[in-house]
Scaffold this active site. Sequence first.
Site, PDB file in Angstrom:
ATOM      1  N   LYS A  21      -1.479 -12.082  -0.635  1.00  0.00           N
ATOM      2  CA  LYS A  21      -1.990 -10.716  -0.787  1.00  0.00           C
ATOM      3  C   LYS A  21      -1.852 -10.243  -2.224  1.00  0.00           C
ATOM      4  CE  LYS A  21      -0.105  -6.715  -0.475  1.00  0.00           C
ATOM      5  NZ  LYS A  21       0.612  -5.479  -0.088  1.00  0.00           N
ATOM      6  N   ARG A  56      18.736  -5.205   2.894  1.00  0.00           N
ATOM      7  CA  ARG A  56      17.313  -5.616   2.944  1.00  0.00           C
ATOM      8  C   ARG A  56      17.163  -6.795   3.904  1.00  0.00           C
ATOM      9  NH1 ARG A  56      17.787  -4.988  -2.700  1.00  0.00           N
ATOM     10  NH2 ARG A  56      17.777  -7.238  -3.064  1.00  0.00           N
ATOM     11  N   GLU A 100      -6.801  -6.525  -1.464  1.00  0.00           N
ATOM     12  CA  GLU A 100      -6.411  -5.134  -1.140  1.00  0.00           C
ATOM     13  C   GLU A 100      -6.778  -4.169  -2.272  1.00  0.00           C
ATOM     14  OE1 GLU A 100      -2.240  -4.545  -0.252  1.00  0.00           O
ATOM     15  OE2 GLU A 100      -2.572  -2.478   0.355  1.00  0.00           O
ATOM     16  N   LYS A 140      -8.637  -5.730   2.775  1.00  0.00           N
ATOM     17  CA  LYS A 140      -7.629  -4.751   3.204  1.00  0.00           C
ATOM     18  C   LYS A 140      -7.853  -3.446   2.445  1.00  0.00           C
ATOM     19  CE  LYS A 140      -2.630  -4.090   3.489  1.00  0.00           C
ATOM     20  NZ  LYS A 140      -1.368  -4.689   3.873  1.00  0.00           N
TER      21      LYS A 140
HETATM   22  P1  13P Z   1       0.834   0.665   3.933  1.00  0.00           P
HETATM   23  O1  13P Z   1       0.310   0.324   5.302  1.00  0.00           O
HETATM   24  O2  13P Z   1       2.153   1.344   3.948  1.00  0.00           O
HETATM   25  O3  13P Z   1      -0.193   1.342   3.077  1.00  0.00           O
HETATM   26  O4  13P Z   1       1.130  -0.712   3.221  1.00  0.00           O
HETATM   27  C1  13P Z   1       0.178  -1.692   3.257  1.00  0.00           C
HETATM   28  C2  13P Z   1       0.422  -2.605   2.141  1.00  0.00           C
HETATM   29  O5  13P Z   1       0.614  -3.766   2.333  1.00  0.00           O
HETATM   30  C3  13P Z   1       0.425  -2.010   0.773  1.00  0.00           C
HETATM   31  O6  13P Z   1       0.502  -3.012  -0.166  1.00  0.00           O
END
Ligand code: 13P
Length: 364
Positions: free
Chosen positions: A136, A46, A177, A219
């Site tokens: 986020k 990782r 998000e 987002k």
């Molecule tokens: P994806 O662009 O793969 O959807 O991931 C965005 C993200 O941060 C999901 O938490």
Amino acid sequence: MLINKMRTLIKVMFADGKGILAMDESNSTCNERFIELGIPATEENRRAWRELILTTPNLHQGIGGVILFDETVYQQQHHGAAFLQILRENNILFGIKVDKGLQSLALHPSEKVTSGLDGLRARLNTYAGLGAVFTKWRAAISITESLPTLACIETNADALARFAALSQEAGLVPVVEPEVMMSGTHNIERCQQVTTQFLLSVFRHLNQQEVVLEAIILKPNMILPGADCSMQADTDIIANKTIACLLETVPAAVPVIAFLSGGQSGDLASTRLNAMNLKDNRHANTPDGSINQQQTLPWQLAFSFSRAIQIPAIQVWSGVPERKKAAQDAIYRRVCDNQRARRGVYHQLPESPVGRAVTATQKQ
Ligand code: 13P
């Protein structure tokens, strides 16, 4: 004062067509991706993968911010600089995923609610002390014939708003998000209906918590048919429906909408972002110089992609050190493609096939 600083940071992060690279997969999601590709799921791999991403030459030209997972914040190059130092030297801002993943929603076993509010204030202060400028929180809603329930929508919207308020209190820009997931057989109209309902609820809760909308980044998902829907939609329909949904739900005070990719291939995500930006007359050129009749959208349309940037590169790398440069080239290419898509000048190269959803594991 803090709010003005946050607004300035958002401007800097998205200047010159830049966007966000999400590399905040939890350890379990990262491990699942590794296992799919036969890469041993170890902490060292990782670390190596994240080092490969962060040392991609010229990454800063198209990436203004990266979202990290907690483990990554404390990692460093093999015999080298801390990751946070590499970011500082390249003028890339960093944010952090602060939610603690999805849990079953009580009394609604098929649905999820995002956890992580307990102790969040203290964690935010720690990350602010380490130099993070944004945070986020992801809520994930599934569509079936009978889902989502109102309980799921309202509970997730409330958590998103409480996260955003705590984040602004700590001086950190919240990336909000609310994801309506692409998996399922639903059609594009159903995705639009559920996304509209969810976003209206999210902004109602953000307003209740008195979150300053000028200092958030939204987002969301694009409006898409389910990955297993028999009626897929063309780019123009997706662009029109996504913009219509956002105009109905997202206040003009929000400065930037940075889409998640949600399992779309890299090319499709760029093509669709490009199509939306072409509908914004900031970017559209009229060949004869006449006045452009297209709408000017109130917010910038940008990207905060994980899979649509990372997947082609991780497939190239596959854990083989000698393929590092080729994998970094793949990352850089996707970054440039998305920067072009922000400007409405992305043209998919003929040799890169479109239409295929990414199979790699959903993020947690
Ligand atoms: P994806 O662009 O793969 O959807 O991931 C965005 C993200 O941060 C999901 O938490």
